[in-house]
Design a protein around this motif. Structure first.
Motif, PDB file in Angstrom:
ATOM      1  N   ALA A 198       0.286 -18.762  26.194  1.00 50.06           N
ATOM      2  CA  ALA A 198      -0.911 -19.432  25.687  1.00 50.06           C
ATOM      3  C   ALA A 198      -1.004 -20.860  26.204  1.00 50.06           C
ATOM      4  CB  ALA A 198      -0.900 -19.409  24.156  1.00 50.06           C
ATOM      5  N   LEU A 199       0.124 -21.555  26.246  1.00 50.68           N
ATOM      6  CA  LEU A 199       0.122 -22.941  26.717  1.00 50.68           C
ATOM      7  C   LEU A 199      -0.228 -23.014  28.196  1.00 50.68           C
ATOM      8  CD1 LEU A 199       0.661 -25.897  26.019  1.00 50.68           C
ATOM      9  CD2 LEU A 199       3.065 -25.528  26.631  1.00 50.68           C
ATOM     10  N   ILE A 200       0.301 -22.101  28.994  1.00 49.32           N
ATOM     11  CA  ILE A 200       0.039 -22.116  30.434  1.00 49.32           C
ATOM     12  C   ILE A 200      -1.397 -21.715  30.744  1.00 49.32           C
ATOM     13  CG2 ILE A 200       0.637 -21.005  32.623  1.00 49.32           C
ATOM     14  CD1 ILE A 200       3.518 -20.777  31.562  1.00 49.32           C
ATOM     15  N   VAL A 201      -1.891 -20.675  30.091  1.00 46.80           N
ATOM     16  CA  VAL A 201      -3.210 -20.126  30.420  1.00 46.80           C
ATOM     17  C   VAL A 201      -4.339 -20.916  29.775  1.00 46.80           C
ATOM     18  CG1 VAL A 201      -4.702 -18.088  30.207  1.00 46.80           C
ATOM     19  CG2 VAL A 201      -2.262 -17.808  30.756  1.00 46.80           C
ATOM     20  N   GLU A 202      -4.169 -21.283  28.488  1.00 50.07           N
ATOM     21  CA  GLU A 202      -5.266 -21.905  27.753  1.00 50.07           C
ATOM     22  C   GLU A 202      -5.090 -23.403  27.532  1.00 50.07           C
ATOM     23  OE1 GLU A 202      -6.501 -17.934  25.127  1.00 50.07           O
ATOM     24  OE2 GLU A 202      -5.653 -19.696  24.131  1.00 50.07           O
ATOM     25  N   GLY A 203      -3.934 -23.930  27.835  1.00 50.39           N
ATOM     26  CA  GLY A 203      -3.722 -25.359  27.676  1.00 50.39           C
ATOM     27  C   GLY A 203      -3.406 -25.751  26.247  1.00 50.39           C
ATOM     28  N   ALA A 204      -3.660 -27.018  25.929  1.00 49.46           N
ATOM     29  CA  ALA A 204      -3.333 -27.555  24.610  1.00 49.46           C
ATOM     30  C   ALA A 204      -4.174 -26.887  23.534  1.00 49.46           C
ATOM     31  CB  ALA A 204      -3.563 -29.065  24.589  1.00 49.46           C
ATOM     32  N   PRO A 205      -3.667 -26.815  22.313  1.00 52.74           N
ATOM     33  CA  PRO A 205      -4.431 -26.213  21.214  1.00 52.74           C
ATOM     34  C   PRO A 205      -5.749 -26.934  20.998  1.00 52.74           C
ATOM     35  CG  PRO A 205      -2.130 -26.508  20.578  1.00 52.74           C
ATOM     36  CD  PRO A 205      -2.311 -27.233  21.882  1.00 52.74           C
ATOM     37  N   PRO A 206      -6.786 -26.212  20.576  1.00 51.61           N
ATOM     38  CA  PRO A 206      -8.083 -26.853  20.333  1.00 51.61           C
ATOM     39  C   PRO A 206      -8.087 -27.618  19.017  1.00 51.61           C
ATOM     40  CG  PRO A 206      -8.192 -24.544  19.732  1.00 51.61           C
ATOM     41  CD  PRO A 206      -6.829 -24.762  20.332  1.00 51.61           C
ATOM     42  N   ALA A 207      -9.063 -28.518  18.875  1.00 54.26           N
ATOM     43  CA  ALA A 207      -9.260 -29.207  17.600  1.00 54.26           C
ATOM     44  C   ALA A 207      -9.801 -28.205  16.580  1.00 54.26           C
ATOM     45  CB  ALA A 207     -10.237 -30.367  17.776  1.00 54.26           C
ATOM     46  N   LEU A 208      -9.293 -28.274  15.367  1.00 56.77           N
ATOM     47  CA  LEU A 208      -9.658 -27.306  14.340  1.00 56.77           C
ATOM     48  C   LEU A 208     -10.378 -27.988  13.189  1.00 56.77           C
ATOM     49  CD1 LEU A 208      -6.312 -25.257  14.145  1.00 56.77           C
ATOM     50  CD2 LEU A 208      -8.318 -24.820  15.575  1.00 56.77           C
ATOM     51  N   ASP A 209     -11.516 -27.407  12.764  1.00 53.74           N
ATOM     52  CA  ASP A 209     -12.187 -27.889  11.564  1.00 53.74           C
ATOM     53  C   ASP A 209     -11.691 -27.082  10.367  1.00 53.74           C
ATOM     54  OD1 ASP A 209     -13.414 -25.416  11.781  1.00 53.74           O
ATOM     55  OD2 ASP A 209     -15.325 -26.231  12.498  1.00 53.74           O
ATOM     56  N   SER A 210     -12.246 -27.356   9.197  1.00 55.23           N
ATOM     57  CA  SER A 210     -11.765 -26.696   7.980  1.00 55.23           C
ATOM     58  C   SER A 210     -12.016 -25.193   8.012  1.00 55.23           C
ATOM     59  CB  SER A 210     -12.440 -27.316   6.751  1.00 55.23           C
ATOM     60  OG  SER A 210     -13.859 -27.191   6.828  1.00 55.23           O
ATOM     61  N   ARG A 211     -13.130 -24.758   8.619  1.00 52.62           N
ATOM     62  CA  ARG A 211     -13.410 -23.325   8.707  1.00 52.62           C
ATOM     63  C   ARG A 211     -12.366 -22.634   9.573  1.00 52.62           C
ATOM     64  NH1 ARG A 211     -18.324 -21.160   7.592  1.00 52.62           N
ATOM     65  NH2 ARG A 211     -18.240 -19.800   9.426  1.00 52.62           N
ATOM     66  N   ALA A 212     -12.006 -23.253  10.685  1.00 50.02           N
ATOM     67  CA  ALA A 212     -11.011 -22.653  11.564  1.00 50.02           C
ATOM     68  C   ALA A 212      -9.648 -22.593  10.890  1.00 50.02           C
ATOM     69  CB  ALA A 212     -10.923 -23.433  12.875  1.00 50.02           C
ATOM     70  N   VAL A 213      -9.293 -23.655  10.171  1.00 48.65           N
ATOM     71  CA  VAL A 213      -8.015 -23.659   9.455  1.00 48.65           C
ATOM     72  C   VAL A 213      -7.979 -22.532   8.426  1.00 48.65           C
ATOM     73  CG1 VAL A 213      -6.565 -24.959   7.851  1.00 48.65           C
ATOM     74  CG2 VAL A 213      -7.581 -26.107   9.826  1.00 48.65           C
ATOM     75  N   GLY A 214      -9.072 -22.364   7.685  1.00 48.80           N
ATOM     76  CA  GLY A 214      -9.142 -21.278   6.716  1.00 48.80           C
ATOM     77  C   GLY A 214      -9.053 -19.918   7.376  1.00 48.80           C
ATOM     78  N   GLY A 215      -9.721 -19.776   8.526  1.00 45.98           N
ATOM     79  CA  GLY A 215      -9.662 -18.502   9.244  1.00 45.98           C
ATOM     80  C   GLY A 215      -8.264 -18.186   9.733  1.00 45.98           C
ATOM     81  N   TYR A 216      -7.581 -19.188  10.283  1.00 46.81           N
ATOM     82  CA  TYR A 216      -6.218 -18.951  10.765  1.00 46.81           C
ATOM     83  C   TYR A 216      -5.253 -18.679   9.605  1.00 46.81           C
ATOM     84  CZ  TYR A 216      -7.323 -20.142  15.585  1.00 46.81           C
ATOM     85  OH  TYR A 216      -7.837 -20.142  16.868  1.00 46.81           O
ATOM     86  N   LEU A 217      -5.464 -19.337   8.463  1.00 51.84           N
ATOM     87  CA  LEU A 217      -4.619 -19.063   7.308  1.00 51.84           C
ATOM     88  C   LEU A 217      -4.787 -17.617   6.855  1.00 51.84           C
ATOM     89  CD1 LEU A 217      -4.954 -22.312   5.143  1.00 51.84           C
ATOM     90  CD2 LEU A 217      -2.897 -21.442   6.291  1.00 51.84           C
ATOM     91  N   TYR A 218      -6.032 -17.146   6.843  1.00 49.29           N
ATOM     92  CA  TYR A 218      -6.264 -15.756   6.462  1.00 49.29           C
ATOM     93  C   TYR A 218      -5.606 -14.801   7.447  1.00 49.29           C
ATOM     94  CZ  TYR A 218      -8.544 -11.240   6.143  1.00 49.29           C
ATOM     95  OH  TYR A 218      -8.773  -9.882   6.077  1.00 49.29           O
ATOM     96  N   LEU A 219      -5.783 -15.062   8.749  1.00 46.70           N
ATOM     97  CA  LEU A 219      -5.198 -14.175   9.751  1.00 46.70           C
ATOM     98  C   LEU A 219      -3.668 -14.159   9.661  1.00 46.70           C
ATOM     99  CD1 LEU A 219      -7.325 -14.798  12.980  1.00 46.70           C
ATOM    100  CD2 LEU A 219      -7.475 -12.905  11.371  1.00 46.70           C
ATOM    101  N   ALA A 220      -3.073 -15.323   9.466  1.00 48.79           N
ATOM    102  CA  ALA A 220      -1.613 -15.393   9.441  1.00 48.79           C
ATOM    103  C   ALA A 220      -1.030 -14.760   8.181  1.00 48.79           C
ATOM    104  CB  ALA A 220      -1.158 -16.859   9.551  1.00 48.79           C
ATOM    105  N   LEU A 221      -1.677 -14.972   7.033  1.00 46.63           N
ATOM    106  CA  LEU A 221      -1.108 -14.514   5.765  1.00 46.63           C
ATOM    107  C   LEU A 221      -1.507 -13.072   5.460  1.00 46.63           C
ATOM    108  CD1 LEU A 221      -1.578 -17.758   3.629  1.00 46.63           C
ATOM    109  CD2 LEU A 221       0.484 -16.954   4.786  1.00 46.63           C
ATOM    110  N   ALA A 222      -2.775 -12.854   5.121  1.00 45.90           N
ATOM    111  CA  ALA A 222      -3.204 -11.517   4.698  1.00 45.90           C
ATOM    112  C   ALA A 222      -3.269 -10.546   5.865  1.00 45.90           C
ATOM    113  CB  ALA A 222      -4.568 -11.618   4.008  1.00 45.90           C
ATOM    114  N   ASN A 223      -3.875 -10.983   6.971  1.00 48.11           N
ATOM    115  CA  ASN A 223      -4.156 -10.094   8.092  1.00 48.11           C
ATOM    116  C   ASN A 223      -2.920  -9.763   8.914  1.00 48.11           C
ATOM    117  OD1 ASN A 223      -5.230  -9.848  11.166  1.00 48.11           O
ATOM    118  ND2 ASN A 223      -6.771  -9.068   9.742  1.00 48.11           N
ATOM    119  N   THR A 224      -1.886 -10.594   8.829  1.00 51.13           N
ATOM    120  CA  THR A 224      -0.705 -10.363   9.664  1.00 51.13           C
ATOM    121  C   THR A 224       0.565 -10.228   8.831  1.00 51.13           C
ATOM    122  OG1 THR A 224      -1.731 -11.581  11.484  1.00 51.13           O
ATOM    123  CG2 THR A 224       0.636 -11.238  11.601  1.00 51.13           C
ATOM    124  N   ALA A 225       0.938 -11.252   8.072  1.00 51.19           N
ATOM    125  CA  ALA A 225       2.198 -11.193   7.327  1.00 51.19           C
ATOM    126  C   ALA A 225       2.219 -10.022   6.353  1.00 51.19           C
ATOM    127  CB  ALA A 225       2.422 -12.513   6.586  1.00 51.19           C
TER     128      ALA A 225
END
Length: 322
Positions: A198-225
């Motif tokens: 991901a670092l090589i292909v897409e570069g540095a992580p993008p800036a995240l707003d509150s909606r993105a943070v909430g989306g990633y929290l959902y994906l990491a916790l409920a959708n994945t863990a």
């Protein structure tokens, strides 16, 4: 004297089915909440935080040959599967990636012959074809030129997950280790594999707003863990074919969410496809009652069978002592 293997309880199947149902929400969350065109970063954020969280809860590390096995399973089920899945979804039109993914039961049936010694029945093959047909009716909205790279990525992602499913069933788990730890090992290994790519292909992580943070929290916790814990727990207690026949629930859930939350229409053809795919999913859970001669020895797959009977909260006694 012959005995028959008792059918798995419906509750176990229903709980395991929550995993692909959760995965069906991935598309809506990705398009509505997350930064565009960052599939590798999204895969990394799904896998690594979830893996580290479960690792902290389980407090069990692999030992001996399981360092290698965990790395292999993590690469197949997470590290290779996530990037290939996103790549195919970005390059193929009209849900074609989901159609290719729906042939997973047929992949698993073939791999089970080689790795598990299970001979697929004609019923299994026909049910797999019906599932793929039903999913294709649901997701193929429009025709378009097929991208060769996208098709190959979709096939590779399906083969990767199918191989990981069968190997997870084949290897079982070490004695005293529950599916929580096994899930943690695979998610962590897969996330560590995705991170440098991901670092090589897409570069540095993008800036995240509150909606993105909430989306990633959902994906990491409920959708994945949680979802992958339920999935690997199910693999340990159901047959590989049964588990993979739950896979069509993912595109079906995505279609329902698109209709209910995103205002997408469902045509009569799609409704027919949903009925066919759901029927194949249910039918795929039925196991023929075949005579089986009990043996006094310990077979090659007895580890997973023994572990299946010890699943409860999956925070094992050794874990609590650490």
């Amino acid at each position: 004297m012959t005995v028959t293997r008792p059918a798995p309880p419906a509750l176990l199947i229903a709980v395991t089915a929550l995993a692909p149902i959760s995965w069906g929400s991935t598309y809506a969350v990705t398009t509505e909440f997350l930064p565009a065109d960052r599939p590798l970063f999204t895969g990394l954020m799904r896998a690594l935080p979830a893996g580290l969280l479960l690792l902290a809860l389980a407090r069990v590390l692999p030992r001996g040959v399981w360092w290698g096995k965990a790395a292999v399973l993590g690469a197949l089920n997470i590290g290779a599967f996530f990037p290939l899945l996103f790549l195919s979804a970005y390059r193929l039109p009209g849900g074609m990636a989901a159609v290719v993914g729906s042939i997973g039961p047929l992949f698993v049936a073939g791999l089970s012959v080689m790795l598990l010694g299970d001979r697929p029945t004609l019923r299994t093959l026909l049910t797999g074809i019906a599932a793929a047909l039903g999913v294709s009716l649901v997701v193929l909205q429009s025709a378009g030129a097929l991208d060769l790279v996208g098709v190959l990525a979709a096939l590779a992602s399906t083969a990767s997950m199918s191989t990981g499913t069968v190997l997870t069933k084949r290897w079982g788990r070490p004695d005293g280790v529950g599916p929580l730890a096994l899930t943690a090992w695979q998610l962590t290994a897969g996330g560590l594999l995705i991170a440098p790519v991901a670092l090589i292909v897409e570069g540095a992580p993008p800036a995240l707003d509150s909606r993105a943070v909430g989306g990633y929290l959902y994906l990491a916790l409920a959708n994945t863990a949680v979802a992958y814990w339920l999935w690997f727990r199910g693999i340990g207690r159901l047959s590989a074919t049964q588990v993979t026949f739950l896979g069509p629930l993912s595109p079906l859930t995505a279609a329902v969410i698109g209709w209910a939350a995103l205002g997408q229409a469902l045509t009569p053809v799609q409704l027919t496809g949903m009925a066919v795919a759901f029927g194949a999913t249910v039918f795929g859970q039925l196991r023929p009652r075949t005579p089986r001669t009990p043996t006094a020895g310990v077979g090659p797959f007895s580890s997973s069978e023994r572990n299946a009977r010890k699943d409860s909260m999956d925070v094992t006694v050794p874990a609590l002592r650490r």
